[in-house]
Design a protein around this motif. Structure first.
Motif, PDB file in Angstrom:
ATOM      1  N   ILE A  14      42.282  30.070 -11.863  1.00  0.00           N
ATOM      2  CA  ILE A  14      40.996  29.418 -11.568  1.00  0.00           C
ATOM      3  C   ILE A  14      39.951  30.456 -11.154  1.00  0.00           C
ATOM      4  N   LEU A  15      40.334  31.345 -10.244  1.00  0.00           N
ATOM      5  CA  LEU A  15      39.388  32.362  -9.767  1.00  0.00           C
ATOM      6  C   LEU A  15      38.960  33.281 -10.907  1.00  0.00           C
ATOM      7  N   TYR A  16      39.913  33.661 -11.734  1.00  0.00           N
ATOM      8  CA  TYR A  16      39.574  34.536 -12.855  1.00  0.00           C
ATOM      9  C   TYR A  16      38.636  33.826 -13.830  1.00  0.00           C
ATOM     10  N   ALA A  17      38.953  32.564 -14.148  1.00  0.00           N
ATOM     11  CA  ALA A  17      38.168  31.843 -15.142  1.00  0.00           C
ATOM     12  C   ALA A  17      36.719  31.663 -14.726  1.00  0.00           C
ATOM     13  N   PHE A  18      36.488  31.444 -13.437  1.00  0.00           N
ATOM     14  CA  PHE A  18      35.133  31.115 -12.987  1.00  0.00           C
ATOM     15  C   PHE A  18      34.402  32.271 -12.318  1.00  0.00           C
ATOM     16  N   ILE A  19      35.115  33.367 -12.031  1.00  0.00           N
ATOM     17  CA  ILE A  19      34.464  34.490 -11.350  1.00  0.00           C
ATOM     18  C   ILE A  19      34.526  35.775 -12.178  1.00  0.00           C
ATOM     19  N   LEU A  20      35.706  36.095 -12.721  1.00  0.00           N
ATOM     20  CA  LEU A  20      35.898  37.386 -13.367  1.00  0.00           C
ATOM     21  C   LEU A  20      35.758  37.350 -14.891  1.00  0.00           C
ATOM     22  N   ALA A  21      35.936  36.181 -15.491  1.00  0.00           N
ATOM     23  CA  ALA A  21      35.808  36.087 -16.946  1.00  0.00           C
ATOM     24  C   ALA A  21      34.360  36.335 -17.363  1.00  0.00           C
ATOM     25  N   PRO A  22      34.145  36.713 -18.620  1.00  0.00           N
ATOM     26  CA  PRO A  22      32.765  36.913 -19.098  1.00  0.00           C
ATOM     27  C   PRO A  22      31.932  35.652 -18.890  1.00  0.00           C
ATOM     28  N   PRO A  23      30.619  35.800 -18.758  1.00  0.00           N
ATOM     29  CA  PRO A  23      29.759  34.621 -18.554  1.00  0.00           C
ATOM     30  C   PRO A  23      29.703  33.747 -19.797  1.00  0.00           C
ATOM     31  N   ASP A  24      29.285  32.505 -19.606  1.00  0.00           N
ATOM     32  CA  ASP A  24      29.109  31.602 -20.744  1.00  0.00           C
ATOM     33  C   ASP A  24      28.006  32.118 -21.659  1.00  0.00           C
ATOM     34  N   ARG A  25      28.229  31.970 -22.950  1.00  0.00           N
ATOM     35  CA  ARG A  25      27.201  32.295 -23.926  1.00  0.00           C
ATOM     36  C   ARG A  25      26.219  31.136 -24.039  1.00  0.00           C
ATOM     37  N   PRO A  26      24.991  31.400 -24.421  1.00  0.00           N
ATOM     38  CA  PRO A  26      23.996  30.314 -24.528  1.00  0.00           C
ATOM     39  C   PRO A  26      24.389  29.221 -25.513  1.00  0.00           C
ATOM     40  N   GLY A 151      32.271  35.939 -24.228  1.00  0.00           N
ATOM     41  CA  GLY A 151      32.087  34.507 -23.996  1.00  0.00           C
ATOM     42  C   GLY A 151      33.207  33.896 -23.171  1.00  0.00           C
ATOM     43  N   ARG A 152      32.865  33.209 -22.105  1.00  0.00           N
ATOM     44  CA  ARG A 152      33.870  32.638 -21.210  1.00  0.00           C
ATOM     45  C   ARG A 152      34.726  31.581 -21.900  1.00  0.00           C
ATOM     46  N   PHE A 153      34.122  30.731 -22.706  1.00  0.00           N
ATOM     47  CA  PHE A 153      34.869  29.634 -23.318  1.00  0.00           C
ATOM     48  C   PHE A 153      36.036  30.155 -24.154  1.00  0.00           C
ATOM     49  N   ILE A 154      35.756  31.048 -25.092  1.00  0.00           N
ATOM     50  CA  ILE A 154      36.803  31.586 -25.953  1.00  0.00           C
ATOM     51  C   ILE A 154      37.758  32.466 -25.160  1.00  0.00           C
ATOM     52  N   HIS A 155      37.252  33.213 -24.224  1.00  0.00           N
ATOM     53  CA  HIS A 155      38.073  34.080 -23.383  1.00  0.00           C
ATOM     54  C   HIS A 155      39.105  33.275 -22.605  1.00  0.00           C
ATOM     55  N   VAL A 156      38.649  32.251 -21.896  1.00  0.00           N
ATOM     56  CA  VAL A 156      39.551  31.454 -21.065  1.00  0.00           C
ATOM     57  C   VAL A 156      40.460  30.590 -21.932  1.00  0.00           C
ATOM     58  N   MET A 157      39.952  30.069 -23.027  1.00  0.00           N
ATOM     59  CA  MET A 157      40.787  29.256 -23.915  1.00  0.00           C
ATOM     60  C   MET A 157      41.947  30.087 -24.469  1.00  0.00           C
ATOM     61  N   SER A 158      41.679  31.345 -24.798  1.00  0.00           N
ATOM     62  CA  SER A 158      42.738  32.224 -25.298  1.00  0.00           C
ATOM     63  C   SER A 158      43.794  32.466 -24.221  1.00  0.00           C
TER      64      SER A 158
END
Length: 219
Positions: A14-26, A151-158
């Motif tokens: 959770i912490l990684y996904a919302f703090i350390l992962a790349p930011p969301d793309r527009p 991109g956070r979405f693809i990063h965290v989904m992977s």
């Protein structure tokens, strides 16, 4: 110790996904909408395959966790249900709270009979194989790597996919015991083929008998 590991992994994820992962793309919201509605023109096939694979994983886990939860003080279905939306974020708490459960007692509901059916495993396996082939044959891997980094979405989904893949043996061990399976190569084969191996296991595993442990073997 296992509980501490799963709770720690859940919190760390959770912490990684919302703090350390790349930011969301527009364009993240638009990408999710297009993936959800089948408007895939111009989307990297790897992203398409990954998104659809994350719809298969909850079904695979349901086929193990709902049988496992039948003998648990804490039922598995709420965690499985939420996993269709958030993947491992919902299933990790169940793995932390469950007790070892290598047997099955009582009767199976219609839902459990459906999840026990080999044809369901076959359908999931066919879908997983098709997605893997689609990604491997048509995917743009440099583009996917760039999107993964930015991109956070693809990063965290992977990462979610990888967590579900690597933690599958946690439930697999007891599921095999309920069916009288003790061949170590089964676990190795399941892990060797991400998602596809888990689906093939569902298609080939013996059925658990009601009220007793199955004595079947892998067919």
């Amino acid at each position: 110790m296992n509980r501490l590991f799963f709770w720690g992994l859940w919190l760390g994820f959770i912490l990684y996904a919302f703090i350390l992962a790349p930011p969301d793309r527009p364009d993240t919201a638009d990408l999710i909408l297009r993936l959800s509605t089948g408007d895939w023109q111009g989307i990297n096939p790897i992203v398409i395959a990954l998104f659809n694979a994350m719809g298969i994983w909850p079904m695979v886990y349901a086929a193990l966790a709902l049988v496992d939860g039948h003998g648990q003080p804490l039922r598995a279905w709420p965690f499985v249900l939420v996993s269709f939306a958030v993947g491992a974020f919902a299933l990790l708490p169940y793995l932390a709270l469950r007790q070892p459960n290598p047997s099955f007692d009582g009767s199976k509901s219609p839902l459990l009979r459906l999840l026990e059916s080999r044809w369901l495993g076959g359908v999931l396996a066919a879908g997983a194989i098709a997605l893997a082939a689609f990604a491997l044959l048509n995917g743009n891997w440099p583009d996917f790597w760039q999107q993964w980094q930015t991109g956070r979405f693809i990063h965290v989904m992977s990462l979610d996919f990888c967590v579900l893949w690597l933690l599958f043996p946690v439930l697999l061990k007891d599921d095999m015991a309920r069916r009288g399976l003790n061949q170590p190569w089964i676990t190795a084969a399941v892990l060797a083929l991400p998602l596809v191996g888990a689906c093939l296991y569902l298609a080939l595993r013996p059925t658990v008998e009601e009220g007793v442990m199955s004595e079947g073997v892998m067919g």
